[in-house]
Design an enzyme around this catalytic site. Structure first.
Site, mmCIF file in Angstrom:
data_model
loop_
_atom_site.group_PDB
_atom_site.id
_atom_site.type_symbol
_atom_site.label_atom_id
_atom_site.label_comp_id
_atom_site.label_asym_id
_atom_site.label_seq_id
_atom_site.Cartn_x
_atom_site.Cartn_y
_atom_site.Cartn_z
ATOM 1 N N HIS A 132 -21.242 -6.160 24.048
ATOM 2 C CA HIS A 132 -22.563 -6.433 24.607
ATOM 3 C C HIS A 132 -22.685 -7.846 25.179
ATOM 4 O O HIS A 132 -23.501 -8.088 26.071
ATOM 5 C CB HIS A 132 -23.635 -6.218 23.547
ATOM 6 C CG HIS A 132 -23.753 -4.792 23.115
ATOM 7 N ND1 HIS A 132 -24.529 -4.398 22.048
ATOM 8 C CD2 HIS A 132 -23.194 -3.649 23.602
ATOM 9 C CE1 HIS A 132 -24.443 -3.095 21.892
ATOM 10 N NE2 HIS A 132 -23.628 -2.620 22.817
ATOM 11 N N PHE A 158 -20.006 -1.942 16.418
ATOM 12 C CA PHE A 158 -19.305 -3.163 16.813
ATOM 13 C C PHE A 158 -19.887 -3.827 18.058
ATOM 14 O O PHE A 158 -19.165 -4.491 18.816
ATOM 15 C CB PHE A 158 -17.803 -2.887 17.009
ATOM 16 C CG PHE A 158 -17.221 -1.985 15.961
ATOM 17 C CD1 PHE A 158 -17.411 -2.255 14.615
ATOM 18 C CD2 PHE A 158 -16.518 -0.840 16.311
ATOM 19 C CE1 PHE A 158 -16.892 -1.409 13.635
ATOM 20 C CE2 PHE A 158 -16.002 0.008 15.353
ATOM 21 C CZ PHE A 158 -16.197 -0.276 14.000
ATOM 22 N N CYS A 159 -21.192 -3.680 18.282
ATOM 23 C CA CYS A 159 -21.843 -4.254 19.469
ATOM 24 C C CYS A 159 -21.115 -3.867 20.745
ATOM 25 O O CYS A 159 -20.984 -4.652 21.691
ATOM 26 C CB CYS A 159 -21.963 -5.767 19.344
ATOM 27 S SG CYS A 159 -23.139 -6.272 18.066
ATOM 28 N N ALA A 160 -20.626 -2.621 20.750
ATOM 29 C CA ALA A 160 -20.001 -2.021 21.940
ATOM 30 C C ALA A 160 -20.390 -0.550 21.944
ATOM 31 O O ALA A 160 -19.555 0.345 21.962
ATOM 32 C CB ALA A 160 -18.486 -2.193 21.905
ATOM 33 N N CYS A 185 -26.117 -2.203 15.551
ATOM 34 C CA CYS A 185 -24.762 -2.720 15.420
ATOM 35 C C CYS A 185 -24.185 -2.406 14.049
ATOM 36 O O CYS A 185 -22.983 -2.299 13.873
ATOM 37 C CB CYS A 185 -24.741 -4.230 15.687
ATOM 38 S SG CYS A 185 -24.824 -4.646 17.431
#
Length: 464
Positions: free
Chosen positions: A135, A386-388, A406
């Protein structure tokens, strides 16, 4: 450089020929197990934040008594601190193999660095970014026209997808778009896979675009050469580079940075301020990196990054990479022996990667599995998205646009959820930690958890 500063910089240099793990803080910390007793903590969440190198900690401790204001004082400690701050900038430039006229700007993190660059984009800039990005790379471009590219399944496909998108832009340039920027990771924070940065940079430049490299997961594991990769900018964080003291870096071409308004307005960024006859204020801003470094600098954070750069360079990336790849192979081979485990991959099993591996386990909620690893084995990993989010959901077969936190979604132990488990390691990881991890995965899959767990505030925790 003063004698005192020389002592600070060289007091704790390590033997560059060592092949065992680099010494890190916390290597002897013990944690309690719910089943009784204590065990040395296995920190296997380097992709989130790596522990501080002992060398970095010792360097910071040696400097701390000499701390003084930077660029603002005539006293000895202020002058020494200013000298150390600017020498740290030169050390980072050398570590990244920057070009002679590149600027090294100190920030708070990779996220801060990319937001700084986003604020410096020329008017009408078009940004190209893959949905696979963290992100920090995916979200800052709110003032630009953004083209989000679908996840490729091979490195060659990544280059081809970008080529087509840039060619379409060139064909429709009359729509009024200005300059173009490509943002790409060097190594995935989810799969650890290396991206074809040099080839993507060549594609970008062939179509008149620039490229910024998110090296947050690459720089701690591999040498990064701005010149060799031919990227325009590179961003990374100290806390992933064994220097968790609140600093980051944006390094690269100076022109867009010089032409942009200061990222923050204030002291340090301004060169001259004067009152006008009409009562207003005229400001002349610096054209150096100081333009975007307003406020009192985090000299300890900056020095810690420089210390980590020196420590990794002295240890030798060839040695560090070889040892890490042995650990990667050990983990992947161990997980492959457990049929219930599925390792997530974008480019396939043979793709080169760093020490970041994400996986799911049949019959287990990932939050439950990660909680059991921690509570019953003293192993710290990460679970979640994982902020993806788009990438993880794509890899898990869910909707890339689906929302989620997250951390772990609120699901009960044993329920399926679109989140995963990530194990990550690096230069400070002992063999015993990865051996314990592989053994714990086998035991949990074969025998189940030894303890009862409950969901509390969205996380799986042991019963009290």
């Amino acid at each position: 450089m003063s004698a005192s500063l020389n002592a600070v910089a060289t007091a704790t240099a390590q033997d560059p020929a060592r092949t065992e793990p680099l010494a890190v803080l916390g290597r002897d910390v013990t944690v309690p197990l719910v089943t009784g007793g204590e065990v040395t903590y296995a920190a296997l969440d380097y992709a989130a934040s790596a522990p501080a190198l002992q060398r970095v900690w010792d360097d910071v401790a040696a400097y701390a008594p000499y701390y003084g204001s930077v660029h603002r004082g005539a006293g000895y400690l202020s002058q020494l601190s200013t000298d150390l701050f600017e020498q740290s900038r030169a050390t980072v430039a050398e570590f990244l193999d920057c070009r002679p006229h590149d600027q090294v700007v100190f920030t708070r993190s990779t996220t801060d660095s990319l937001n700084l660059l986003a604020a410096a984009l020329p008017a009408g800039c078009q940004v190209f970014v893959f949905e696979t990005e963290h992100h920090a790379s995916l979200l800052p471009w709110t003032n630009a026209h953004v083209t989000y590219l679908d996840a490729p399944r091979t490195p060659d496909e990544a280059v081809a997808v970008l080529e087509r998108a840039l060619a379409d832009r060139t064909a429709s340039i009359e729509e009024g778009y200005g300059p173009a920027l490509v943002c790409v990771t060097g190594a995935s924070n989810v799969t650890g896979e290396l991206w074809p940065v040099r080839e993507l940079a060549a594609a970008a430049h062939a179509h008149g675009a620039r490229i910024v490299l998110d090296a947050a997961q690459l720089a701690p594991h591999h040498p990064v050469s701005v010149r060799d990769l031919d990227v325009d900018w590179v961003a990374f964080s100290g806390h992933k580079l064994y220097a968790p003291f609140g600093s980051g870096v944006l390094a690269g071409r100076a022109d867009w940075l010089r032409q942009a308004d200061p990222y923050l307005a204030g002291g340090g960024a301004s060169r001259k301020v004067s009152r006008r006859e009409d009562g207003g204020v005229d400001v002349e801003w610096h054209t150096t990196a100081a333009r975007h470094e307003a406020g009192s600098p985090n000299v300890i954070g900056v020095y810690s990054i420089a210390s980590a750069c020196r420590a990794l360079s002295e240890a030798g990336f060839e040695t560090l990479v070889a040892r890490e790849q042995r650990l990667v192979a050990k983990v992947r081979e161990g997980l492959a022996e457990v049929p219930a485990v599925r390792v997530l991959s974008l480019f396939g099993d043979d793709a080169p990667r760093v020490g970041v591996i994400s996986f799911v386990v049949d019959g287990w909620n990932s939050s439950h599995f990660a909680a059991a690893l921690s509570a019953e084995y003293g192993i710290g990993v990460r679970d979640g998205l994982f902020c993806a989010h788009p990438l993880v959901r794509t890899l898990l077969g869910g909707e890339p646009q689906a929302q989620g936190e997250c951390g772990a979604p609120e699901v009960a132990p044993g329920e399926r959820s679109l989140n995963a488990i990530r194990v990550s390691f690096g230069a400070g990881t002992p063999d015993e930690h990865v051996d314990r991890f592989v053994g714990a995965v086998r035991e949990l899959v074969a025998n189940g958890a030894k303890w009862q767990y409950r969901t509390e505030q969205g996380r799986c925790v042991p019963q009290g």
